[in-house]
Design an enzyme around this catalytic site. Sequence first.
Site, PDB file in Angstrom:
ATOM      1  N   ARG A 158       1.812  -2.486  11.134  1.00 53.83           N
ATOM      2  CA  ARG A 158       0.673  -2.700  10.237  1.00 53.83           C
ATOM      3  C   ARG A 158       0.479  -1.414   9.444  1.00 53.83           C
ATOM      4  O   ARG A 158       1.118  -0.400   9.706  1.00 53.83           O
ATOM      5  CB  ARG A 158      -0.598  -3.151  10.984  1.00 53.83           C
ATOM      6  N   ARG A 195       0.945 -11.506   5.033  1.00 57.77           N
ATOM      7  CA  ARG A 195      -0.371 -10.880   4.841  1.00 57.77           C
ATOM      8  C   ARG A 195      -0.570 -10.686   3.334  1.00 57.77           C
ATOM      9  O   ARG A 195       0.292 -10.120   2.663  1.00 57.77           O
ATOM     10  CB  ARG A 195      -0.455  -9.520   5.573  1.00 57.77           C
ATOM     11  N   ASP A 225      -5.123  -0.455   0.718  1.00 56.63           N
ATOM     12  CA  ASP A 225      -4.106  -1.513   0.772  1.00 56.63           C
ATOM     13  C   ASP A 225      -3.707  -2.009  -0.615  1.00 56.63           C
ATOM     14  O   ASP A 225      -2.589  -2.462  -0.817  1.00 56.63           O
ATOM     15  CB  ASP A 225      -4.602  -2.678   1.630  1.00 56.63           C
ATOM     16  N   ASN A 271      -9.458  -1.712   1.251  1.00 55.04           N
ATOM     17  CA  ASN A 271      -9.004  -1.047   2.486  1.00 55.04           C
ATOM     18  C   ASN A 271      -9.689  -1.739   3.658  1.00 55.04           C
ATOM     19  O   ASN A 271     -10.479  -2.678   3.481  1.00 55.04           O
ATOM     20  CB  ASN A 271      -9.323   0.455   2.443  1.00 55.04           C
TER      21      ASN A 271
HETATM   22  O1  MRU Z   1      -4.962  -4.304   9.044  1.00 53.94           O
HETATM   23  P1  MRU Z   1      -4.210  -3.009   8.946  1.00 53.94           P
HETATM   24  O2  MRU Z   1      -4.222  -2.207  10.198  1.00 53.94           O
HETATM   25  O3  MRU Z   1      -2.820  -3.206   8.392  1.00 53.94           O
HETATM   26  O4  MRU Z   1      -5.023  -2.183   7.854  1.00 53.94           O
HETATM   27  C1  MRU Z   1      -4.575  -0.912   7.506  1.00 53.94           C
HETATM   28  C2  MRU Z   1      -5.476  -0.195   6.586  1.00 53.94           C
HETATM   29  O5  MRU Z   1      -6.496  -0.700   6.159  1.00 53.94           O
HETATM   30  C3  MRU Z   1      -5.009   1.145   6.113  1.00 53.94           C
HETATM   31  O6  MRU Z   1      -6.087   1.978   5.830  1.00 53.94           O
HETATM   32  C4  MRU Z   1      -4.171   0.968   4.829  1.00 53.94           C
HETATM   33  O7  MRU Z   1      -3.162   0.036   5.037  1.00 53.94           O
HETATM   34  C5  MRU Z   1      -3.593   2.231   4.349  1.00 53.94           C
HETATM   35  S1  MRU Z   1      -2.364   2.819   5.432  1.00 53.94           S
HETATM   36  C6  MRU Z   1      -1.645   4.206   4.814  1.00 53.94           C
END
Ligand code: MRU
Length: 345
Positions: free
Chosen positions: A45, A88, A236, A246
């Site tokens: 993730r 996703r 993201d 994010n």
């Molecule tokens: O659901 P996740 O754990 O994939 O979400 C990750 C985040 O929100 C991070 O802050 C984002 O992907 C940036 S990672 C460098």
Amino acid sequence: MLRTVEWRNNKLSIIDQNRLPAKLVYIELGSVEEIADAIKTMKVRGAPAIGAVAAAGLVVAAIRSSAQTPVELSRAVEAAADVIRSTRPTAANLFNGIDRIVAVLRRNNGRPVSDVIGEMSAVAGDYLEEDVRGNQRMGRYGQELIPDGANILTHCNAGGLATVGYGTALGVVRAATEAGKSVHVYADETRPRLQGARLTVWELMRDAIPVTLIADNMAASLMRQGKIDCVITGADRIAANGDAANKIGTYSIAVLARAHNIPMYIAAPMTTVDISVPSGDAIVIEERSREEMTEIEGLAIAPKGARVINPAFDVTPAELITAIITERGVLRPPYSESIARAAGV
Ligand code: MRU
């Protein structure tokens, strides 16, 4: 440096993040089904990490397809791309990683299959290396914004574990430490998946960077007491106007930071920037399963049948973001101009 995603000799392996912090285990992903499952269930993730897995994953799909002709190869890879794209929706990097490999395929349609796969593999390798180098560069730019002795609040995990290695928000923290500054991080636990508690605290402790775990509802009080000097998170997807999606809860922190006059920084590579999306309103927010809210490791923490919502991300409006730290420099408002310049449009 810990590598979250490895691509060696045409084999793709990842750290299984669902096993952390108890165990550091690498697993190999040998089929499109395994790759899609690993992304959906969050064994891997973090936006840049899933982009890297998507890119290398398409090469795995190409090799596994045993395609004999360019047409067969093209069909197999495009089908795998569709499966991985549907895992996703929010992180721009996932789509960027796929597009990078599909572009090789389309450019080389007609060349012998083995040559095309060879080039896809090399491009996937470069994509992973660029991620690490970009994070290090981002770290060097970002650390200049961090005063010696700073207490930094972060949310979720935007560290080495969310990328191929080094990290974005935590890359800035690492670079500040490497520059000889003494910094301390407050890590939000980040309900419901606890990426802050399980992953951010784990990776900072591993690097001996001072870190304190807090519950998500403690940030306001710490800010009021003057215990937080700046906020740094990842993103993201960043829209053309600077709105940034994010992890859910980032927006609340940004509002709190503004109320307490604390700088709010987003650290993200250009692969997270999506200039085709004009503003945050157009960013698709992933909705995840109800069980993430109602259970912890199978144990009920809410009444059976409780009504829940579980959006995985929120959007922080550009006006609450002090600066966006990228591998191409620190972008400042007005973001529609600075982002366009950095993206070369
Ligand atoms: O659901 P996740 O754990 O994939 O979400 C990750 C985040 O929100 C991070 O802050 C984002 O992907 C940036 S990672 C460098």
